[in-house]
Motif scaffolding. Sequence first.
Motif, short mmCIF file in Angstrom:
data_model
loop_
_atom_site.label_atom_id
_atom_site.label_comp_id
_atom_site.label_asym_id
_atom_site.label_seq_id
_atom_site.Cartn_x
_atom_site.Cartn_y
_atom_site.Cartn_z
N ALA A 1 0.51 -1.23 -0.38
CA ALA A 1 0.07 -0.21 -0.12
C ALA A 1 0.92 1.59 -0.33
CB ALA A 1 -1.09 -0.58 1.59
N PRO A 2 1.52 1.02 1.40
CA PRO A 2 2.55 2.45 1.10
C PRO A 2 3.18 2.60 0.03
CG PRO A 2 3.53 1.25 2.79
CD PRO A 2 2.44 1.05 2.58
N ILE A 3 3.97 1.32 -0.62
CA ILE A 3 5.17 1.45 -2.23
C ILE A 3 3.94 1.90 -3.46
CG2 ILE A 3 5.79 -0.19 -3.26
CD1 ILE A 3 6.43 -2.01 -1.00
N LEU A 4 3.32 1.36 -3.23
CA LEU A 4 2.55 1.89 -4.85
C LEU A 4 1.52 3.47 -4.01
CD1 LEU A 4 -0.22 -0.72 -5.22
CD2 LEU A 4 1.37 -0.08 -6.36
N LEU A 5 1.47 4.20 -3.08
CA LEU A 5 1.57 5.20 -3.06
C LEU A 5 2.07 6.05 -3.51
CD1 LEU A 5 -0.99 7.58 -1.58
CD2 LEU A 5 0.77 7.13 0.62
N VAL A 6 3.60 6.21 -2.96
CA VAL A 6 4.72 6.40 -3.27
C VAL A 6 5.08 6.52 -4.72
CG1 VAL A 6 7.43 6.70 -3.40
CG2 VAL A 6 5.86 6.25 -1.47
N VAL A 7 4.60 5.57 -5.97
CA VAL A 7 4.79 5.37 -6.81
C VAL A 7 4.26 6.29 -7.42
CG1 VAL A 7 4.26 4.06 -9.26
CG2 VAL A 7 5.65 3.00 -6.39
N LEU A 8 2.39 6.33 -7.56
CA LEU A 8 1.49 7.28 -7.92
C LEU A 8 2.16 8.66 -7.33
CD1 LEU A 8 -1.79 4.79 -7.34
CD2 LEU A 8 -0.21 5.19 -9.28
N ARG A 9 2.57 8.84 -6.53
CA ARG A 9 3.12 10.46 -5.86
C ARG A 9 4.62 11.08 -6.99
NH1 ARG A 9 0.89 14.40 -4.48
NH2 ARG A 9 2.74 15.13 -3.71
N ILE A 10 5.06 10.13 -7.25
CA ILE A 10 6.54 10.32 -8.43
C ILE A 10 5.69 10.52 -9.81
CG2 ILE A 10 8.32 8.95 -9.75
CD1 ILE A 10 9.17 8.01 -7.04
N ILE A 11 4.77 9.87 -9.44
CA ILE A 11 4.28 9.98 -11.19
C ILE A 11 3.73 11.38 -11.31
CG2 ILE A 11 2.50 9.02 -12.96
CD1 ILE A 11 2.31 6.09 -11.77
N GLN A 12 2.68 11.47 -9.90
CA GLN A 12 1.57 13.10 -10.75
C GLN A 12 2.77 13.74 -10.41
OE1 GLN A 12 -0.61 13.07 -6.62
NE2 GLN A 12 -2.60 12.85 -7.73
N GLY A 13 3.97 13.96 -9.59
CA GLY A 13 5.07 15.08 -9.98
C GLY A 13 5.14 15.13 -11.20
#
Length: 455
Positions: A118-130
């Motif tokens: 869950a936190p790993i996927l959250l970080v990945v999506l935040r990188i994509i957003q940024g």
Amino acid sequence: MSTSSATPHDSRMSRKAVTAATLGTALEWFDFTLYGAVSATILPKLFFPAMEPTAGLLASLATFGVGLAARPLGAITCGYLGDKLGRRRLMLATVTLMGLASVLMGLLPTYNQVGVWAPILLVVLRIIQGFALGGESTGAQLMALEHAAPDRRGRYSGLLGICSPLSQILANAVLLTLAGLLSAEQFESFGWRIPFVMSFVLVLVAIFIRLKVDETPAFVALKQTPVKKERSPLKAALGSHRKAILRLMLFFCSPAALFYLIVIFTLSYLTKHLGLSQSLGFSALMVANLCAIVGALAGGYLSDRWGRRKALMLGSIMTLAIMLVYFPILDTRNTFAIMAIMGLFLGFTQFQSGIQPVAFAEAFPTQVRYSGSALAYTGANLLVGGPMPMVAVWLMSQSGNSPWPLVGLCAVINLVSLAMIAIGPETRGVDLDRVTETAPASPQNLSTSTLVEQP
């Protein structure tokens, strides 16, 4: 010496371009801001429950910082591709990427469902957003401004400047509405997900509008001009235009730093240092963002009337003056005074941000404009914008909660910015279709935009 006339600009297509750019950028800022609003409240419980509360909060806020850190990578990559492939393709790609990341974030399983994934996927999506926001910010500016008539570029630039404060108003309004309609348990369970998932509809609208916009006249002119094309626009920008990039980056350091100082650190100062309520802080920030919208529009408009440099100098001088009385007025704890000074401070900060898109675009020839503008813009945010809230907290802790060391630092940054504005050229009316360096047009010749190349 030779002359070159600007490509005629279709007013209908210009309006489409600025609408597409403003809507798409506002959407991406909305999604980015939305995450920031829930990262300090909901996400620590759902994605970092194994940590003790403070560590969970820090971990959640760190994922917000990951998004900020990914912006320069998006700016550099999209800048290179935008100068090679065109503005339109990149604008479709970035808004689609941001939309998909936001929808997936709204559908993410929690830690209790999938564990550490869950936190790993959250970080990945935040990188994509940024990454997407880093590419979008400059690309949308160029899409609108390269379509605009020379005498209306400032107005369009001001419209682009409203995206960030508008997104903050909308994101907080949506979350407050949902929190009011749902119980605390419902909001924590699924309510916070609703705006992320619903942004998919806005993404479709933004894509539809952008499909109706042609490639910019400047990029079309570049492809039709028999000049040597740059194999690496990024390398060319850093090689031949590094002084312009550095000057623009140092100028924008002040608006970037002051923006984050007002919208992030001031809330902490009001609630923790002065002991005022969070509701007062959020209300004052809402008023400040409304003033920021007015400021951005005014800055863009006056830059068309007075020129970029004169308008920017007014904004810079005003922020310097307001900064000297900002904390003493906050310390009065008077609600009206707090709202007024925050509104003035953010208003004149965004006054400069409303001119930034056109000032950056006019500083570079077409073949390196995306790369050069993106490097200057994200460089300022990376250097002082993002770190400013943490620096402010540290300075306050080292000075016995006195704000004056922080004021001194901001004054130095503001003075450097003012100096960069003063030594820079006036660019109002420059031919954005140029593929070589040209002298700016005089204000009297704005209607013809006939420019003479420098020797």
